[in-house]
Design a protein around this motif. Structure first.
Motif, mmCIF file in Angstrom:
data_model
loop_
_atom_site.group_PDB
_atom_site.id
_atom_site.type_symbol
_atom_site.label_atom_id
_atom_site.label_comp_id
_atom_site.label_asym_id
_atom_site.label_seq_id
_atom_site.Cartn_x
_atom_site.Cartn_y
_atom_site.Cartn_z
ATOM 1 N N TYR A 173 52.155 34.262 47.606
ATOM 2 C CA TYR A 173 52.584 35.647 47.364
ATOM 3 C C TYR A 173 51.408 36.590 47.678
ATOM 4 C CZ TYR A 173 55.261 39.400 45.297
ATOM 5 O OH TYR A 173 55.979 40.550 45.133
ATOM 6 N N PRO A 174 51.672 37.738 48.313
ATOM 7 C CA PRO A 174 50.565 38.663 48.654
ATOM 8 C C PRO A 174 49.805 39.136 47.412
ATOM 9 C CG PRO A 174 52.603 39.307 49.738
ATOM 10 C CD PRO A 174 52.972 38.220 48.788
ATOM 11 N N LYS A 175 48.511 39.335 47.576
ATOM 12 C CA LYS A 175 47.643 39.704 46.450
ATOM 13 C C LYS A 175 47.092 41.121 46.655
ATOM 14 C CE LYS A 175 48.042 35.479 44.914
ATOM 15 N NZ LYS A 175 47.101 34.416 44.735
ATOM 16 N N GLN A 176 47.154 41.919 45.586
ATOM 17 C CA GLN A 176 46.582 43.274 45.644
ATOM 18 C C GLN A 176 45.855 43.567 44.336
ATOM 19 O OE1 GLN A 176 49.270 46.301 47.723
ATOM 20 N NE2 GLN A 176 50.763 44.925 46.802
ATOM 21 N N PRO A 177 44.760 42.824 44.080
ATOM 22 C CA PRO A 177 44.075 42.932 42.788
ATOM 23 C C PRO A 177 43.439 44.302 42.566
ATOM 24 C CG PRO A 177 42.812 41.607 44.331
ATOM 25 C CD PRO A 177 44.110 41.878 44.997
ATOM 26 N N GLY A 178 43.223 44.640 41.280
ATOM 27 C CA GLY A 178 42.796 45.998 40.936
ATOM 28 C C GLY A 178 41.360 46.155 40.492
ATOM 29 N N SER A 179 40.543 45.095 40.568
ATOM 30 C CA SER A 179 39.123 45.241 40.193
ATOM 31 C C SER A 179 38.335 44.115 40.852
ATOM 32 C CB SER A 179 38.949 45.139 38.671
ATOM 33 O OG SER A 179 39.120 43.784 38.242
ATOM 34 N N MET A 180 37.008 44.240 40.825
ATOM 35 C CA MET A 180 36.159 43.170 41.385
ATOM 36 C C MET A 180 36.381 41.870 40.611
ATOM 37 S SD MET A 180 34.516 44.080 43.984
ATOM 38 C CE MET A 180 33.983 45.514 44.897
ATOM 39 N N TYR A 181 36.662 41.975 39.327
ATOM 40 C CA TYR A 181 36.994 40.769 38.546
ATOM 41 C C TYR A 181 38.301 40.149 39.047
ATOM 42 C CZ TYR A 181 39.897 38.410 35.186
ATOM 43 O OH TYR A 181 40.797 37.543 34.630
ATOM 44 N N HIS A 182 39.364 40.969 39.128
ATOM 45 C CA HIS A 182 40.652 40.415 39.554
ATOM 46 C C HIS A 182 40.532 39.807 40.962
ATOM 47 C CE1 HIS A 182 42.231 43.082 36.253
ATOM 48 N NE2 HIS A 182 43.072 42.085 36.098
ATOM 49 N N LEU A 183 39.706 40.443 41.809
ATOM 50 C CA LEU A 183 39.475 39.879 43.146
ATOM 51 C C LEU A 183 38.862 38.482 43.060
ATOM 52 C CD1 LEU A 183 38.183 42.993 45.036
ATOM 53 C CD2 LEU A 183 39.709 41.306 46.055
ATOM 54 N N SER A 184 37.956 38.281 42.092
ATOM 55 C CA SER A 184 37.319 36.953 41.988
ATOM 56 C C SER A 184 38.374 35.882 41.723
ATOM 57 C CB SER A 184 36.237 36.945 40.893
ATOM 58 O OG SER A 184 36.821 36.933 39.591
ATOM 59 N N LYS A 185 39.427 36.244 41.007
ATOM 60 C CA LYS A 185 40.493 35.285 40.701
ATOM 61 C C LYS A 185 41.294 34.953 41.961
ATOM 62 C CE LYS A 185 40.322 34.885 36.155
ATOM 63 N NZ LYS A 185 39.853 33.650 35.535
ATOM 64 N N VAL A 186 41.476 35.968 42.818
ATOM 65 C CA VAL A 186 42.179 35.725 44.085
ATOM 66 C C VAL A 186 41.361 34.756 44.936
ATOM 67 C CG1 VAL A 186 42.988 36.806 46.220
ATOM 68 C CG2 VAL A 186 43.306 37.980 44.032
ATOM 69 N N HIS A 187 40.046 34.996 44.998
ATOM 70 C CA HIS A 187 39.189 34.088 45.779
ATOM 71 C C HIS A 187 39.292 32.665 45.222
ATOM 72 C CE1 HIS A 187 37.950 37.813 47.377
ATOM 73 N NE2 HIS A 187 36.964 38.064 46.572
ATOM 74 N N ASP A 188 39.262 32.545 43.903
ATOM 75 C CA ASP A 188 39.411 31.216 43.274
ATOM 76 C C ASP A 188 40.722 30.553 43.702
ATOM 77 O OD1 ASP A 188 37.090 31.270 41.727
ATOM 78 O OD2 ASP A 188 38.114 31.979 39.919
ATOM 79 N N SER A 189 41.806 31.328 43.635
ATOM 80 C CA SER A 189 43.121 30.745 43.959
ATOM 81 C C SER A 189 43.119 30.200 45.377
ATOM 82 C CB SER A 189 44.233 31.788 43.818
ATOM 83 O OG SER A 189 44.358 32.179 42.478
ATOM 84 N N HIS A 190 42.546 30.975 46.304
ATOM 85 C CA HIS A 190 42.501 30.503 47.693
ATOM 86 C C HIS A 190 41.690 29.219 47.797
ATOM 87 C CE1 HIS A 190 43.438 34.841 49.173
ATOM 88 N NE2 HIS A 190 44.525 34.116 49.070
ATOM 89 N N ASN A 191 40.546 29.189 47.108
ATOM 90 C CA ASN A 191 39.691 27.990 47.200
ATOM 91 C C ASN A 191 40.393 26.775 46.601
ATOM 92 O OD1 ASN A 191 37.684 29.449 48.444
ATOM 93 N ND2 ASN A 191 36.502 29.801 46.572
ATOM 94 N N ILE A 192 41.085 26.977 45.497
ATOM 95 C CA ILE A 192 41.754 25.835 44.854
ATOM 96 C C ILE A 192 42.898 25.342 45.741
ATOM 97 C CG2 ILE A 192 42.958 25.009 42.790
ATOM 98 C CD1 ILE A 192 41.593 27.363 41.270
ATOM 99 N N GLN A 193 43.641 26.288 46.284
ATOM 100 C CA GLN A 193 44.757 25.887 47.153
ATOM 101 C C GLN A 193 44.238 25.087 48.354
ATOM 102 O OE1 GLN A 193 46.547 28.657 49.742
ATOM 103 N NE2 GLN A 193 48.578 27.769 49.549
ATOM 104 N N PHE A 194 43.138 25.528 48.923
ATOM 105 C CA PHE A 194 42.531 24.819 50.058
ATOM 106 C C PHE A 194 42.132 23.401 49.639
ATOM 107 C CE2 PHE A 194 38.794 23.652 52.605
ATOM 108 C CZ PHE A 194 39.275 23.825 53.892
ATOM 109 N N ALA A 195 41.499 23.286 48.476
ATOM 110 C CA ALA A 195 41.029 21.967 48.010
ATOM 111 C C ALA A 195 42.204 21.017 47.779
ATOM 112 C CB ALA A 195 40.209 22.127 46.733
ATOM 113 N N CYS A 196 43.311 21.541 47.287
ATOM 114 C CA CYS A 196 44.486 20.685 47.076
ATOM 115 C C CYS A 196 45.042 20.236 48.429
ATOM 116 C CB CYS A 196 45.563 21.434 46.286
ATOM 117 S SG CYS A 196 45.095 21.760 44.589
ATOM 118 N N ARG A 197 45.100 21.192 49.356
ATOM 119 C CA ARG A 197 45.692 20.891 50.667
ATOM 120 C C ARG A 197 44.829 19.911 51.460
ATOM 121 N NH1 ARG A 197 45.341 24.434 55.164
ATOM 122 N NH2 ARG A 197 44.695 26.133 53.790
#
Ligand code: NAD
Ligand code: USQ
Length: 383
Positions: A173-197
């Motif tokens: 789902y597209p991500k549009q986070p609202g702070s530098m903190y929320h952005l860090s969570k988006v980066h985490d999600s991408h990294n975790i998804q990559f590691a699973c794949r």
């Protein structure tokens, strides 16, 4: 199961550690205690007086006979992380151990960089440790509903099926986070998804809404087990702050128009959601996403609910609309799906049933500890 709780000295982590220990899981806590340091740096304190982690764990042992091993250190230090994992040998890792305040991440460049390095590199270290030595371990990672932002369409649980130029695919789902903190969570999600794949790891990303409340059965067993409750303008979250403001007679601090709508859940549901995630683990190679909240409210609605509940117990609650220190939509569409945890068996606590017992009574009890100078927001998103 053997479950390592990273960030187990924090708000969600402490409640979860005791709950899972009570349910019969073998629980370990890993924490750097950096959150206690950030409080000192900001000159703020939790409303409720929390005991040192060693005393908390000792008291839990005295009351229940259960032992919780403690690993004190920082997960951005890989040697420390891997040696803790080797000692504990977890079946599941629950990762709460991040800098979680949006305002803290927006103070200045240093706080933004620190937040993203702490969060992203800590999670990456966990992924590499799992790849190298714990490939069957299930990672349960705390993400946030704020990863999605406030799109003008329904929010799905992690993935959306899109038809484009006659072709169809199911995509993150597209991500549009609202702070530098929320952005860090988006980066985490991408990294975790990559590691699973790529490596076949198994992970559940829990996109959690704003948590409220302080009381869980276990943390309520003894004063030494009490959980933290933040009310200051940096680490305090909306509903917890409103209740404490109501208790001390401060007008409720609704930012802007108050139409900002978010998903919310009681801390007693947080601990239950984590239990469901570890009891029903993701498959090898699966990156599973659950939206972890039980009800949606606008902050304006929340303020009205706190006002009504506060007035009912004899407080005189007023509502103020402050200039919004954040840059965010103040009136918008918000409709997020949250059926996956309900399907696994979550039975929600509803705010209307628990506002007084779980929050307002605590706020009134500890009102003398409130530093009135820390109520108004000091951090702004604006230049
Ligand atoms: P918290 O600040 O109370 O607890 C976080 C804990 O992690 C602290 O004890 C801290 O010392 C520890 N920690 C941070 N960085 C670490 C590191 N590098 N190494 C080791 N330990 C580290 O936060 P919380 O409110 O309990 O939130 C826990 C998690 O849940 C966070 O990831 C947060 O993003 C997520 N979350 C929280 C909420 C909420 O409303 N509180 C809502 C949605 C998601
Ligand atoms: N808000 C007010 N008045 C206040 C405090 C906040 O109106 O006194 C508003 C904010 O402007 C925002 C909303 O309430 O629109 C939520 O703010 P918040 O501080 O309660 O929550 P947020 O910054 O989003 O962060 C918190 C946690 C974070 C978690 C997130 C879940 O600190 O760790 O990721 O909630 S979510 O909001 O779903 O992204």
């Amino acid at each position: 199961m053997k479950v390592l709780i990273i960030g187990g000295d924090g708000y969600c982590g402490w409640a979860t550690a005791l709950y899972l220990s009570k349910q019969g899981h073998e629980v370990g806590i890993l924490d750097s205690l950096v959150r206690r340091f950030w409080d000192l740096e900001l000159g703020v304190e939790t409303l409720t007086p929390i005991a040192p982690i060693q005393q908390r764990i000792k008291r839990w042992h005295e009351l229940t006979g259960k032992t919780i091993p403690l690993y004190l250190g920082d997960i951005t230090n890989y040697d420390f992380l891997i040696s803790s994992l080797r000692q504990f040998q977890p079946d599941g890792i629950i990762h709460f151990g991040e800098q979680r305040s949006a305002p803290f991440s927006m103070i200045d460049r240093q706080h933004a960089v620190m937040t993203q390095i702490n969060n992203v590199s800590g999670t990456l270290n966990i992924l590499y440790a799992m790849k190298d030595e714990f490939p069957n371990c299930h990672l349960v990672k705390l993400g946030t509903m704020g990863e999605y932002g406030t799109p003008n369409i329904d929010i799905e649980e992690g993935y959306i099926t899109i038809e484009h130029n006659g072709r169809k695919d199911t995509l993150p789902y597209p991500k549009q986070p609202g702070s530098m903190y929320h952005l860090s969570k988006v980066h985490d999600s991408h990294n975790i998804q990559f590691a699973c794949r790529i490596w076949g790891l198994r992970a559940t990303d829990l996109n959690q809404g704003v948590v409220y409340g302080v009381l869980t059965e276990e943390t309520g067993m003894d004063e030494l087990l009490i959980n933290r409750l933040d009310y200051d303008g940096v680490f305090g979250t909306a509903l917890n702050r409103f209740c404490i403001q109501a208790a001390i007679g401060h007008p409720l601090t609704v930012y802007g128009k108050g139409g900002q709508t978010r998903g919310f859940l009681d801390i007693r549901d947080t601990v239950r959601c984590i239990e469901l995630a570890i009891n029903y683990p993701a498959e090898a190679g699966e990156f599973r996403v659950f939206n972890q909240f039980t009800e949606q409210f606008s902050v304006g609605d929340l303020a009205l609910m706190v006002q009504n509940a506060g007035n009912a117990i004899g407080l005189k609650v007023e509502i103020d609309h402050l200039d919004n220190p954040r840059i965010e939509k103040e009136e918008h569409y918000f409709n997020a799906k949250n059926t996956k945890l309900l399907d696994l068996g979550l039975v929600p606590h509803y705010l209307s049933d628990s506002l007084i017992d779980s929050l307002l009574n605590f706020a009134v009890k500890y009102q003398n500890r409130v530093n009135h100078g820390e109520i108004l927001p000091k951090v702004t998103w604006k230049r």
